[in-house]
Design a protein around this motif. Structure first.
Motif, PDB file in Angstrom:
ATOM      1  N   LEU A 149       0.841  -1.208   0.000  1.00 27.20           N
ATOM      2  CA  LEU A 149       0.000   0.000   0.000  1.00 27.20           C
ATOM      3  C   LEU A 149       0.873   1.254   0.000  1.00 27.20           C
ATOM      4  O   LEU A 149       0.584   2.216  -0.726  1.00 27.20           O
ATOM      5  CB  LEU A 149      -0.933  -0.016   1.220  1.00 27.20           C
ATOM      6  CG  LEU A 149      -1.974  -1.150   1.181  1.00 27.20           C
ATOM      7  CD1 LEU A 149      -2.783  -1.189   2.472  1.00 27.20           C
ATOM      8  CD2 LEU A 149      -2.893  -0.991  -0.032  1.00 27.20           C
ATOM      9  N   CYS A 150       1.949   1.239   0.791  1.00 28.46           N
ATOM     10  CA  CYS A 150       2.841   2.399   0.843  1.00 28.46           C
ATOM     11  C   CYS A 150       3.431   2.699  -0.534  1.00 28.46           C
ATOM     12  O   CYS A 150       3.395   3.833  -1.009  1.00 28.46           O
ATOM     13  CB  CYS A 150       3.991   2.151   1.820  1.00 28.46           C
ATOM     14  SG  CYS A 150       3.466   2.140   3.519  1.00 28.46           S
TER      15      CYS A 150
ATOM     16  N   LEU B  92       2.424   1.739  -3.428  1.00 27.76           N
ATOM     17  CA  LEU B  92       1.385   2.061  -4.406  1.00 27.76           C
ATOM     18  C   LEU B  92       0.954   3.523  -4.268  1.00 27.76           C
ATOM     19  O   LEU B  92       0.835   4.251  -5.259  1.00 27.76           O
ATOM     20  CB  LEU B  92       0.197   1.119  -4.191  1.00 27.76           C
ATOM     21  CG  LEU B  92      -0.731   0.919  -5.382  1.00 27.76           C
ATOM     22  CD1 LEU B  92       0.040   0.324  -6.550  1.00 27.76           C
ATOM     23  CD2 LEU B  92      -1.883   0.008  -4.981  1.00 27.76           C
ATOM     24  N   TYR B  93       0.743   3.974  -3.027  1.00 30.06           N
ATOM     25  CA  TYR B  93       0.156   5.298  -2.845  1.00 30.06           C
ATOM     26  C   TYR B  93       1.196   6.403  -2.699  1.00 30.06           C
ATOM     27  O   TYR B  93       1.029   7.475  -3.249  1.00 30.06           O
ATOM     28  CB  TYR B  93      -0.802   5.290  -1.648  1.00 30.06           C
ATOM     29  CG  TYR B  93      -2.050   4.518  -1.973  1.00 30.06           C
ATOM     30  CD1 TYR B  93      -2.990   5.019  -2.898  1.00 30.06           C
ATOM     31  CD2 TYR B  93      -2.291   3.266  -1.402  1.00 30.06           C
ATOM     32  CE1 TYR B  93      -4.109   4.286  -3.233  1.00 30.06           C
ATOM     33  CE2 TYR B  93      -3.434   2.534  -1.735  1.00 30.06           C
ATOM     34  CZ  TYR B  93      -4.339   3.046  -2.645  1.00 30.06           C
ATOM     35  OH  TYR B  93      -5.447   2.343  -2.972  1.00 30.06           O
TER      36      TYR B  93
ATOM     37  N   ASN C  12       3.750   5.864  -5.989  1.00 29.76           N
ATOM     38  CA  ASN C  12       3.067   5.741  -7.267  1.00 29.76           C
ATOM     39  C   ASN C  12       3.693   4.695  -8.191  1.00 29.76           C
ATOM     40  O   ASN C  12       3.788   4.883  -9.391  1.00 29.76           O
ATOM     41  CB  ASN C  12       3.037   7.102  -7.985  1.00 29.76           C
ATOM     42  CG  ASN C  12       2.056   8.031  -7.309  1.00 29.76           C
ATOM     43  OD1 ASN C  12       1.001   7.586  -6.844  1.00 29.76           O
ATOM     44  ND2 ASN C  12       2.412   9.300  -7.214  1.00 29.76           N
TER      45      ASN C  12
ATOM     46  N   SER D 184       5.036  -2.829  -7.156  1.00 25.18           N
ATOM     47  CA  SER D 184       4.787  -2.732  -5.715  1.00 25.18           C
ATOM     48  C   SER D 184       4.706  -4.116  -5.079  1.00 25.18           C
ATOM     49  O   SER D 184       5.266  -4.343  -4.000  1.00 25.18           O
ATOM     50  CB  SER D 184       3.486  -1.977  -5.446  1.00 25.18           C
ATOM     51  OG  SER D 184       3.578  -0.685  -5.982  1.00 25.18           O
TER      52      SER D 184
END
Lengths: 198, 625
Positions: free
Chosen positions: B104-105, B107-108, B111, B117
């Motif tokens: 999640l880190c 990915l967000y 980017n 990821s």
């Protein structure tokens, strides 16, 4: 302060909660020597010289054991046979133990009432222990009534602690001469009774 | 800079010899010492190692391969089974929890694409087996709660490498034809087929190790040449690694599998002790190489990114571990230690990221960046542990006394029995009949094989090998029974044990009286002369046959043994200073003579008094007169 020698014999000590508590309680006091016979002499080859030396160094001899067939386990008897020898403990010149005290500290499966005239065993422990009493007498020892933990199969954990404390109390009484001087010890059949009156 | 091989080797060795002791002296552990040596030698400080640092890294990755082989060997299936809950519980939560959060880190916050990821988060979730196990071993905390927890998680991670490696090809972007410089046998196949091949190869490793390697070892051992065995051990590790690289798989994984398969054979301990020194050297080299490849250039050009990823990854890993610890009700202190231990990115990241670069999932820049991140996190861990220890020293009051509850697994192996011949096997059988399974070492391969079939815990090996003793758990054991014949070998073993494992209580078989003297001189107290007890037993039976009451004979026998043991100690003291093992014939006769004259004191046993009525009768008679 009197020095106490505990001659202890239990063939399955590892399974005995009662004697574990008793031994633990005794070993926390000072001026007490414990001889764990089954551990020290697994082949019954008791070191007589050593045991006699210990006897000379102590004032009170306690035979601590479970009661099997109204008597002691065989190694205690072996100890008596070998250590209390002729010409040393009794007989001609046998006066090495003169004036010392002796008693049995025992556990029985049967309850206190079972060891009464009316009970299933029909005799008191003190009566069953006549051979010990007479042995003591022959060796010029003063024999005291036994201290007994009875109904040992039904004891609960919390009781075990009390047993240890009671034993310690008895041992301290012996060390401080409280029992010998009390005139009523001859009237009791168990040292436990003396305990209650205090 | 081109240097000759000897010069390079010299530089590495000097760096290691200088830095490691200094690091250890400062309480930092050898890992940090190697890493610092690497940084100093690297292109950014002294420049002894330039671009070849990466080559060395690849070459010395072999140290990790060997480490995993040894870990595999150490994974007794039984021990493995005992830890299964911890492995599955701790391990799965750690790997999946960390991967998910990191995913999640990335990915967000960064980017990155989903595939990148996933790949990176899986690689970063794994910790460094090399650093942690080395640290646990050095600090002697392998058997503590944090040690066991870390070990369980590491095992799960090691196992997870298999599915991760299998899954990675599926993440490769189809259509991008890789200009393969690194051609493997399967790189041309489609993703699903590669996955299939991967599992096939794993099966093959198992089968070959089980049905080809083990019989081969049986043959080699019979040749009884140490160097051939060493060669065989290396052949196994290198062979498996080569096979794995052929199909583009991690050699470490192959070695780990081969190790697990061989763990159930009798050669487990001897393989372990053979590979151990190679592993140690190569692992040191590996750490140096890691240090030297830290690209300070990238750190300089993208400081924010590097530092934020390092901190981010380590914090996420730490938080996940701490949460798991809380879930499993670990104490605060143990929890912190476990979290610190496992917070770095491990050497599997090198392998996985390399693999994913060849698959074109991760591009070169990202790869370089992540390599730097991995290396930096590896350097930070030992430093964190130093800080942790300093803090701990200042808060001494909070130090938990390790629970005295002995570890179930290890308490079973309190006894090491060396030699399983006629003498040793009797001991082993008797102990086992009483529920004590000793760790047994014996150097006769046929006997070892046979006994293993019977279910004994016997290992092939010579007790004169310190490494083997280590492998057999001499550090943790309490008693060592030395029953090897000839006595000279037995004494060699005892000298070795006394030197390296002074805590072990030695119980020794003595061939005879002279042998016993030697052992007494060595300070051994528990000495059992094989000629004493049997001979006395025989003599007791002879007395009984001659008409002496059996109990009387038995008592005399026991007394005689006591007497003889005392006499031995007495005579050992005033024996001549003959240090050689074999006494001259004249001396032997002298000794016999002394013994015989000592025996004159043994005429009447102490017990004869006890049941003897003679004195009673004597005393009774005058009265009757």
């Amino acid at each position: 302060m009197k020095k106490i020698l505990i001659i202890f014999g239990h063939p399955r000590f590892e399974n005995s909660k009662v004697h574990s508590s008793l031994i633990e309680a005794a070993s926390s006091l000072e001026n007490i020597t414990i001889q764990d016979l089954y551990e020290q002499y697994p082949n019954f080859n008791i070191n007589v010289a050593h045991q006699q030396q210990l006897l000379l160094e102590h004032d009170v001899v306690i035979l601590q054991h479970p009661v099997y067939w109204y008597s002691c386990p065989p190694i205690i008897k072996q100890w008596i046979d070998l250590v209390l020898s002729y010409g040393w403990a009794y007989g001609v010149g046998g006066n090495k133990l003169e004036g010392k005290l002796m008693c049995n500290v025992v556990s029985t499966g049967g309850s206190t009432t079972a060891y009464t005239k009316e009970g299933s065993h029909q005799h008191t422990l003190l009566e069953f222990f006549l051979p010990f009493k007479q042995t003591a007498k022959l060796c010029k020892l003063t024999y005291l009534p036994p201290f007994a933990i009875q109904g040992s199969h039904r004891l609960i954990e919390t009781k075990l602690q009390d047993i240890g404390l009671q034993y310690q109390q008895i041992l301290k009484m012996l060390q401080n001469d409280d029992i010998n001087t009390s005139s009523d010890f001859t009237n009791v059949t168990l040292l436990n009774e003396l305990l209650k009156s205090i | 800079m081109e240097h000759s091989f000897l010069f390079q080797a010299l530089v590495f060795l000097i760096a290691a010899v200088l830095c490691v002791p200094i690091a250890k002296k400062l309480g930092m552990g050898s890992v940090l010492g190697y890493l610092i040596a690497g940084i100093i030698l690297g292109p950014f400080v002294l420049g002894f190692i330039g671009a070849e640092g990466e080559d060395i890294l690849h070459a010395s990755e072999f140290g990790v391969v060997m480490l995993l082989f040894i870990i595999g060997l150490e994974l007794d299936p039984k021990e493995f089974w005992g830890l299964r809950k911890a492995i599955l519980g701790f391990g799965s939560l750690q790997v999946f929890g960390t991967s998910l959060l990191l995913f999640l880190c990335f990915l967000y916050f960064f980017n990155w694409s989903v595939n990148v990821s996933i790949t990176v988060s899986l690689s970063m979730a794994l910790s460094s087996t090399a650093i942690i196990l080395q640290t646990l071993k050095e600090k002697g905390i392998s058997n503590t709660i944090p040690g066991q927890a870390s070990f369980s998680i590491l095992i799960f991670q090691d196992i997870m490498v298999i599915p991760i490696l299998a899954v990675l090809p599926l993440l490769a972007i189809p259509g991008v034809a890789p200009p393969t410089t690194n051609h493997t046998l399967i790189s041309g196949l489609p993703g699903y087929a590669q996955t299939f091949v991967v599992f096939g190869v794993i099966g093959l490793v198992y089968a070959v190790t089980r049905f080809v390697v083990t019989p081969m070892l049986n043959l080699i051992v019979k040749v009884n040449l140490k160097e051939v065995f060493v060669a065989a051990a290396l052949t196994i590790v290198i062979g498996v690694s080569y096979a794995m690289t052929l199909v583009g798989l991690s050699p470490a994984l192959g070695a780990f599998l081969a190790g697990i398969v061989l763990a159930t054979t009798e050669y487990r301990h001897s393989l372990e002790s053979t590979i151990e020194p190679f592993k140690g050297l190569l692992l040191g080299l590996f750490f140096i190489a890691v240090g030297s490849t830290i690209n300070f250039g990238i750190i300089g050009s993208k400081p924010v990114e590097v530092i934020s990823i390092v901190l981010g990854v380590m914090i996420v890993k730490g938080i996940v571990l701490f949460a798991i610890g809380k879930l499993f009700k670990m104490t605060f202190k143990n929890n912190i230690l476990t979290a610190l231990l496992l917070s770095q990115v491990g050497e599997f990241a090198f392998v996985l990221l390399n693999f994913s670069t060849t698959l074109h999932i991760v591009d070169k820049t990202t790869f370089d960046l992540l390599m730097a991140v991995t290396a930096i996190s590896m350097v930070i861990t030992p430093m964190l542990l130093v800080v942790y220890e300093i803090v701990q020293k200042f808060t001494l009051k909070n130090v938990e006394i390790p629970k005295q509850k002995p570890d179930e697994i290890h308490s079973k192996h309190d006894v090491i029995l060396i030699g399983f011949g006629h003498f040793g096997s009797t001991i082993g059988r008797f102990l086992r009949a009483n529920g004590i399974s000793a760790t047994i070492l014996d150097s006769d391969p046929d006997r070892v094989t046979m006994l293993r079939k019977m279910g004994f815990n016997v290992y092939f090996g010579d007790g004169t090998d310190v490494d083997l003793l280590f492998a057999a758990g001499a550090e943790k054991a309490k008693y060592l029974i030395a029953t090897v014949d000839p006595p000279s070998v037995n004494q060699q073993i005892i000298t070795l044990v006394k030197k390296h494992f002074p805590h072990l209580e030695i119980i020794a078989r003595a061939k005879n009286r002279y042998d016993a003297y030697e052992l007494l001189d060595m300070g051994i107290e528990s000495i059992y002369r094989e000629t004493l007890y049997t001979a006395v037993h025989l003599a007791v039976d002879v007395l009984a046959k001659l008409g002496m009451r059996a109990y009387t004979a038995e008592r005399k026998g026991q007394d005689f043994i006591t007497f003889d043991e005392a006499a031995m100690k007495k005579l050992a003291k005033d024996r001549h200073d003959t240090k050689q093992y074999i006494l001259s014939v004249r001396e032997q006769i002298e000794l016999q003579e002394k013994l015989l004259s000592e025996d004159l004191h043994f005429t009447l046993t102490q017990h004869d008094n006890a049941w003897d009525s003679e004195p009673l009768i004597k005393n009774a008679q005058p009265k009757q007169r």
